[in-house]
Enzyme design. Sequence first.
Site: not given
Ligand code: CMC
Length: 397
Positions: A274, A331
Site C-alpha cells: 500500500h 483487498d
Molecule cells: N508485489 C511485489 N512487489 C511489490 C508489490 C507487490 N504487491 N507492491 C510493491 N512492490 C515492490 C515494488 O516492486 C517496488 O520495488 P522496488 O523498490 O525494488 O522497485 C517497491 O515494492 C515499492 O513499490 P511501488 O509500486 O513503488 O509502491 P507504491 O506505493 O507506488 O504502490 C501499490 C502501492 C498498492 C500500487 C503496490 O503495492 C501494488 O501494486 N500492489 C498490488 C496491487 C494492489 O493490491 N492494489 C490495491 C491497493 S489497496 C486498495 C486501494 O486503496 O485501492
Amino acid sequence: LGCFTYDPGFIATSSCKSKITYIDGENGILLYRGYPIEQLAEHCEFTEVAYLLMNGELPNQTELRDFNEEISDRAIIHESLRKFFDGFHYDAHPMSMLVGVVGSLSAFYHSELNIKDSTHRKVCAARLIGKMPTIAAASYRHSVGRPFVYPRIDLSYCENFLNMMFSRSSQNYIDQDHYIDPYLVKALNLLFILHADHEQNASTSTVRLAGSTGANPYACIAAGIAALWGPAHGGANEAVLTMLAQIGSADNVPKFIAKAKDHDDPFRLMGFGHRVYKNFDPRATIIRKTCHDVLARTQKSDPLFDLALALEEQALNDDYFIEKKLYPNVDFYSGIIYKALNIPVDMFTVMFAIARTAGWVAHWLEMMEEPAPPIGRPRQLYIGPARRDFLPKGQRS
Ligand code: CMC
C-alpha cells in the site's frame, strides 16, 4: 526545462486540505471524521457512515431515519435509464456499464442542477448513494441475462442490494418466506464501511480534479469509477481471486513469490502493499477475521481462502516483503468474503464503487464548499525536443 517539483505519483504532494479521513500509515490508523474505523465497523450501518462522511457528524436517530428514507426514495432509476442496459453487449464487464450509466445520470439531472447551491449539492450526493446499488445490480442482471429487479423501500441498504442482485422472477430473495442470514448482511455492511473512504486515493483525487473544473457531480463520480477500475486500485480485489486461481495450490506459492520478487517479471502479489500503510492495513486486520467468521457461518470451506492464508504466511516471512514493508491490504481478503456471499468475481470492483461513492461525494461536497476552489492543474517536466523548425514533407528524412 522546468522549475517545479517532480512528483509523478504524488508521493509528497498534498493536493487539498480535508477534514474527512485521517490515515497514519506507520501505525495503521484510519479515522473517518475522527472516529476509528474499528468502532464504526462494529457499531454502524453503512448509511450512517455515509452521513458522517458527508456531514461531519454521526446522525441522531431522527437524522438517520430521514437520511435512510431519502436514500431509499432515490434508489429507483428512470425507466429510460434502465433501457440503457439493453444497449450493452451481453458479456460487457459490469464496471464498463457502471461507468457509462452513472455518467449518463447527468443527462437526466444536470439541467436542474445548480452546483453553487448547497441544498442541490446534497440532493445530488444522496441521489448517487441511493442509485448506485440499483445501477450496480442492474449491471449484474444484464450480464447474466436476468430481468431488472426494482429497489424496495422496506429493506436496508445492503438487504435491498442483495435482493436486487439475487431475486428470481417468481420470488423475492428476501421476504417473510426467504430471508438472508443477518450475519451475512452485516458482513456486507462491514465491507461497505471499510471501503467507504480513504482520503486522496487515485479515484477520489480524480473526482476532485474533475470537480475542480465545475463539472457536474455525476460526470465526476463516473470519472472516479473509471480510475477505480485498474488493478493497482479497486480492481485489486478481482485480481486477487484471479491470481489465487492461477496459483492453484499451496505447492505453487514459492514459485509465485519468486515471480513477485523478480524485477524482470511484471507479476506482483495482488492484494499486497500500500502506498500509505507501511506496517499493516487496519482494514485488512478486520476483514481477515470477518473472512474466517463468514466462511464458518456459511459452512463453506473455500480452498482459495486456505491458499490465501498460505500465501500470506509465506510472504510475511520473506525478506523481500519484510524489507519493502509489503503487507496484505484491504483487498486481499475482501474478494473471498464477496465470493462466500455469492457475488461474482467481475462484480467485486463494482462493490468497491458502491461503497466508495460515499467518500467520493463527501470529498466533492467538501471541495464545493470552499469559497473559490482552484482548478486542479499540475505542471510537468518537459523532456521532449527543444525548439526546431518545420520541414515540408519532401525534406523529412
Ligand atoms: N508485489 C511485489 N512487489 C511489490 C508489490 C507487490 N504487491 N507492491 C510493491 N512492490 C515492490 C515494488 O516492486 C517496488 O520495488 P522496488 O523498490 O525494488 O522497485 C517497491 O515494492 C515499492 O513499490 P511501488 O509500486 O513503488 O509502491 P507504491 O506505493 O507506488 O504502490 C501499490 C502501492 C498498492 C500500487 C503496490 O503495492 C501494488 O501494486 N500492489 C498490488 C496491487 C494492489 O493490491 N492494489 C490495491 C491497493 S489497496 C486498495 C486501494 O486503496 O485501492
